[in-house]
Design a protein around this motif. Sequence first.
Motif, PDB file in Angstrom:
ATOM      1  N   GLY A  63       4.329 -24.734  17.247  1.00 16.10           N
ATOM      2  CA  GLY A  63       4.838 -23.950  18.367  1.00 16.10           C
ATOM      3  C   GLY A  63       6.265 -23.486  18.204  1.00 16.10           C
ATOM      4  O   GLY A  63       6.815 -22.844  19.106  1.00 16.10           O
ATOM      5  N   GLY A  64       6.862 -23.785  17.090  1.00 15.28           N
ATOM      6  CA  GLY A  64       8.238 -23.310  16.844  1.00 15.28           C
ATOM      7  C   GLY A  64       9.170 -24.440  16.452  1.00 15.28           C
ATOM      8  O   GLY A  64       9.236 -25.475  17.122  1.00 15.28           O
ATOM      9  N   ILE A  65       9.889 -24.248  15.345  1.00 11.45           N
ATOM     10  CA  ILE A  65      10.851 -25.236  14.863  1.00 11.45           C
ATOM     11  C   ILE A  65      12.195 -24.560  14.613  1.00 11.45           C
ATOM     12  O   ILE A  65      12.278 -23.598  13.842  1.00 11.45           O
ATOM     13  N   SER A  98      18.362 -29.581  24.296  1.00  5.79           N
ATOM     14  CA  SER A  98      18.175 -29.301  22.879  1.00  5.79           C
ATOM     15  C   SER A  98      18.809 -30.384  22.014  1.00  5.79           C
ATOM     16  O   SER A  98      20.028 -30.531  22.011  1.00  5.79           O
ATOM     17  N   PRO A  99      18.000 -31.164  21.259  1.00  4.82           N
ATOM     18  CA  PRO A  99      18.572 -32.139  20.331  1.00  4.82           C
ATOM     19  C   PRO A  99      19.470 -31.481  19.288  1.00  4.82           C
ATOM     20  O   PRO A  99      20.489 -32.044  18.896  1.00  4.82           O
ATOM     21  N   LEU A 100      19.103 -30.275  18.837  1.00  2.00           N
ATOM     22  CA  LEU A 100      19.904 -29.581  17.833  1.00  2.00           C
ATOM     23  C   LEU A 100      21.254 -29.160  18.413  1.00  2.00           C
ATOM     24  O   LEU A 100      22.274 -29.171  17.730  1.00  2.00           O
ATOM     25  N   THR A 126      10.907 -26.970  19.244  1.00  2.00           N
ATOM     26  CA  THR A 126      11.335 -26.321  20.488  1.00  2.00           C
ATOM     27  C   THR A 126      10.493 -26.761  21.687  1.00  2.00           C
ATOM     28  O   THR A 126      10.880 -26.526  22.832  1.00  2.00           O
ATOM     29  N   PHE A 127       9.357 -27.427  21.430  1.00  2.00           N
ATOM     30  CA  PHE A 127       8.549 -27.939  22.538  1.00  2.00           C
ATOM     31  C   PHE A 127       9.292 -29.057  23.272  1.00  2.00           C
ATOM     32  O   PHE A 127       9.104 -29.255  24.465  1.00  2.00           O
ATOM     33  N   VAL A 128      10.159 -29.787  22.545  1.00  2.00           N
ATOM     34  CA  VAL A 128      10.993 -30.810  23.182  1.00  2.00           C
ATOM     35  C   VAL A 128      11.894 -30.164  24.218  1.00  2.00           C
ATOM     36  O   VAL A 128      12.075 -30.666  25.334  1.00  2.00           O
TER      37      VAL A 128
END
Length: 337
Positions: free
Chosen positions: A278-280, A111-113, A102-104
């Motif tokens: 940091g969050g996935i 959001s890549p997802l 989520t840092f991305v």
Amino acid sequence: MPREGVFNGVVFDPNIFAGYMQEQSCLNTAIIQSGILVEDPIIKKALGSDGNVGTTPFFLPVDEEGDALNYDGKTNNVPSELKNSKQMFMAIGRQKAWKENTFVRYLSGKSPLQNLADHLVVPYWTFQWQQDLLAIIKGVLGVTEMKSHITDLSVASGSITDANKISLETPVDAGQKALGDKRKEFSLFICHSVIATRLLKLNIAEYRKFTVAGAVGEIELKCIGNMIILETDDGTVDSTTPNFPKYHSYMLGRGVILTATKTVDRPYYPDYDPETDGGIDKLYTKQARVFHPNGFSIKADNIATESPTREELATASNWELKFNHRNIRIAEIISNG
């Protein structure tokens, strides 16, 4: 605990996403339009919500019982017993998961997802099922009784001439060699882009318009004779000898593959790991379906686990012919271009 994500601008709901995936069919348009796949209610019912192996019965034809008896008042008309047999099928289960730091999203605002869910996941699964289908075709063509269904024009040494390349006559001759007077029953031609390009240059292939369920307006598909062309460069070329590549083209007829989807638990499942980096954010996907070549039995005892691998599907010794080979609408052409 699973965390709701975002999909198409709304809070991610696995049920909504599943509906979206069904609407976007993870099967190639050319495959669907060609009619080679037939949804089989017997297989669907046999699988139900549990089990992954089953059998479906069929009646043997009577066209090989010899001529009718003479009706002359003297010859006894002894009834022949109608016979039946069965063929075994097995569900193919596949799974794939993706994750996003989520840092991305924090740095880029994107959001890549989200992009995966919107644009990539359906093509990914479409390609995966296409490769499994191709593996099955390769497997059953390797069965001894299917030898006449293979037309090999290729050479591995010397020089390549037009005789080693696909031509106007090749699909017609290959169809007759495989099915005799039923040669016109092929409806899909799977080939490498090199072969498709050659067919277009020879003015053998042409574009035709089709109306496809769920599509807006008509779509154009390449065709050769009565067959829709499906191009795939994966699994259709053998480059073991670089100067003499062998291109494998496959011809399939309507209804040659019986199919059914199998229910899996939580086919689309979002999750969140708040601790790592940091969050996935994660998206887990699973699918299962049957691609059963009508007229064959899969030898389930040969399969190492509860789902056949692609390599096992492509292995001839894992298949047993149940029909007369003339009733199997599958053929292969091997050429050098």
